[in-house]
Motif scaffolding. Structure first.
Motif, short mmCIF file in Angstrom:
data_model
loop_
_atom_site.label_atom_id
_atom_site.label_comp_id
_atom_site.label_asym_id
_atom_site.label_seq_id
_atom_site.Cartn_x
_atom_site.Cartn_y
_atom_site.Cartn_z
N MET A 28 0.79 -1.23 0.00
CA MET A 28 0.00 0.00 0.00
C MET A 28 0.82 1.28 0.00
O MET A 28 0.30 2.32 -0.36
CB MET A 28 -0.91 0.02 1.23
CG MET A 28 -1.97 -1.04 1.24
SD MET A 28 -3.09 -0.89 2.64
CE MET A 28 -2.07 -1.50 3.98
N CYS A 29 2.07 1.22 0.40
CA CYS A 29 2.84 2.43 0.63
C CYS A 29 3.99 2.57 -0.37
O CYS A 29 4.58 1.58 -0.78
CB CYS A 29 3.42 2.43 2.04
SG CYS A 29 2.19 2.25 3.34
N GLU A 30 4.29 3.81 -0.70
CA GLU A 30 5.41 4.07 -1.59
C GLU A 30 6.74 3.83 -0.89
O GLU A 30 7.71 3.41 -1.51
CB GLU A 30 5.35 5.50 -2.12
CG GLU A 30 4.22 5.72 -3.11
CD GLU A 30 4.24 7.13 -3.67
OE1 GLU A 30 5.31 7.75 -3.74
OE2 GLU A 30 3.15 7.59 -4.04
N GLU A 31 6.80 4.16 0.38
CA GLU A 31 8.01 3.95 1.19
C GLU A 31 7.62 3.24 2.47
O GLU A 31 6.61 3.58 3.09
CB GLU A 31 8.67 5.28 1.56
CG GLU A 31 9.45 5.91 0.47
CD GLU A 31 10.27 7.08 0.99
OE1 GLU A 31 10.87 6.98 2.08
OE2 GLU A 31 10.29 8.10 0.29
N VAL A 32 8.45 2.28 2.87
CA VAL A 32 8.24 1.57 4.13
C VAL A 32 9.54 1.65 4.92
O VAL A 32 10.61 1.31 4.41
CB VAL A 32 7.84 0.10 3.89
CG1 VAL A 32 7.74 -0.67 5.21
CG2 VAL A 32 6.53 0.01 3.12
N HIS A 33 9.43 2.13 6.16
CA HIS A 33 10.58 2.22 7.07
C HIS A 33 10.29 1.33 8.27
O HIS A 33 9.24 1.47 8.91
CB HIS A 33 10.78 3.66 7.53
CG HIS A 33 11.19 4.58 6.44
ND1 HIS A 33 12.49 4.95 6.24
CD2 HIS A 33 10.47 5.19 5.46
CE1 HIS A 33 12.56 5.76 5.19
NE2 HIS A 33 11.33 5.92 4.70
N LEU A 34 11.21 0.44 8.58
CA LEU A 34 11.07 -0.45 9.73
C LEU A 34 12.05 -0.03 10.82
O LEU A 34 13.21 0.25 10.54
CB LEU A 34 11.38 -1.89 9.35
CG LEU A 34 10.55 -2.54 8.26
CD1 LEU A 34 11.00 -3.97 8.05
CD2 LEU A 34 9.08 -2.49 8.61
N TYR A 35 11.59 0.01 12.02
CA TYR A 35 12.43 0.28 13.17
C TYR A 35 12.05 -0.68 14.29
O TYR A 35 10.88 -0.85 14.59
CB TYR A 35 12.27 1.72 13.67
CG TYR A 35 13.05 1.98 14.92
CD1 TYR A 35 14.43 2.17 14.87
CD2 TYR A 35 12.43 1.99 16.16
CE1 TYR A 35 15.17 2.37 16.02
CE2 TYR A 35 13.16 2.20 17.31
CZ TYR A 35 14.53 2.39 17.23
OH TYR A 35 15.25 2.57 18.37
N GLY A 36 13.06 -1.33 14.85
CA GLY A 36 12.81 -2.18 16.01
C GLY A 36 12.61 -3.65 15.72
O GLY A 36 12.36 -4.41 16.63
N PHE A 37 12.73 -4.07 14.49
CA PHE A 37 12.62 -5.50 14.19
C PHE A 37 13.98 -6.14 14.44
O PHE A 37 14.91 -5.98 13.66
CB PHE A 37 12.20 -5.73 12.73
CG PHE A 37 10.75 -5.45 12.49
CD1 PHE A 37 9.81 -6.46 12.61
CD2 PHE A 37 10.33 -4.19 12.15
CE1 PHE A 37 8.48 -6.21 12.40
CE2 PHE A 37 8.99 -3.91 11.94
CZ PHE A 37 8.07 -4.93 12.07
#
Length: 89
Positions: A28-37
């Motif tokens: 769904m998103c143009e950019e995905v940022h993951l933090y904490g995985f």
């Protein structure tokens, strides 16, 4: 979704909620940022970590979080998502 990730190397009975949410965000998103995985019980400095933000239950045997982390790393390396595993600056 489980079948897709199994083909990619996640050898778990079922994917975690986190992997399902990452999958949804990627669709769904143009950019995905993951933090904490971070799938281990210790951080890089040897400090104890919990697997959830709300409790300290052990990891359920149904999930293979290191396999999922490898997929997150692969997607990060391909530029599909942005993953931060260090402290926020």
């Amino acid at each position: 979704m489980n079948g897709y990730w199994k083909k990619k190397g996640v050898k778990a009975w079922r994917a975690s909620t986190g992997l399902f949410l990452v999958s949804a965000a990627l669709s769904m998103c143009e950019e995905v940022h993951l933090y904490g995985f971070w799938p281990w019980h210790l951080d890089r400095l040897g400090n104890n970590l919990t697997q959830h933000y709300y409790d300290n239950h052990p990891v359920h045997k149904a999930h293979k979080l290191p396999d999922e982390f490898k997929q997150h790393q692969r997607l990060h390396n391909q530029g599909v998502l942005h993953m931060t595993t260090d402290n926020c600056a």
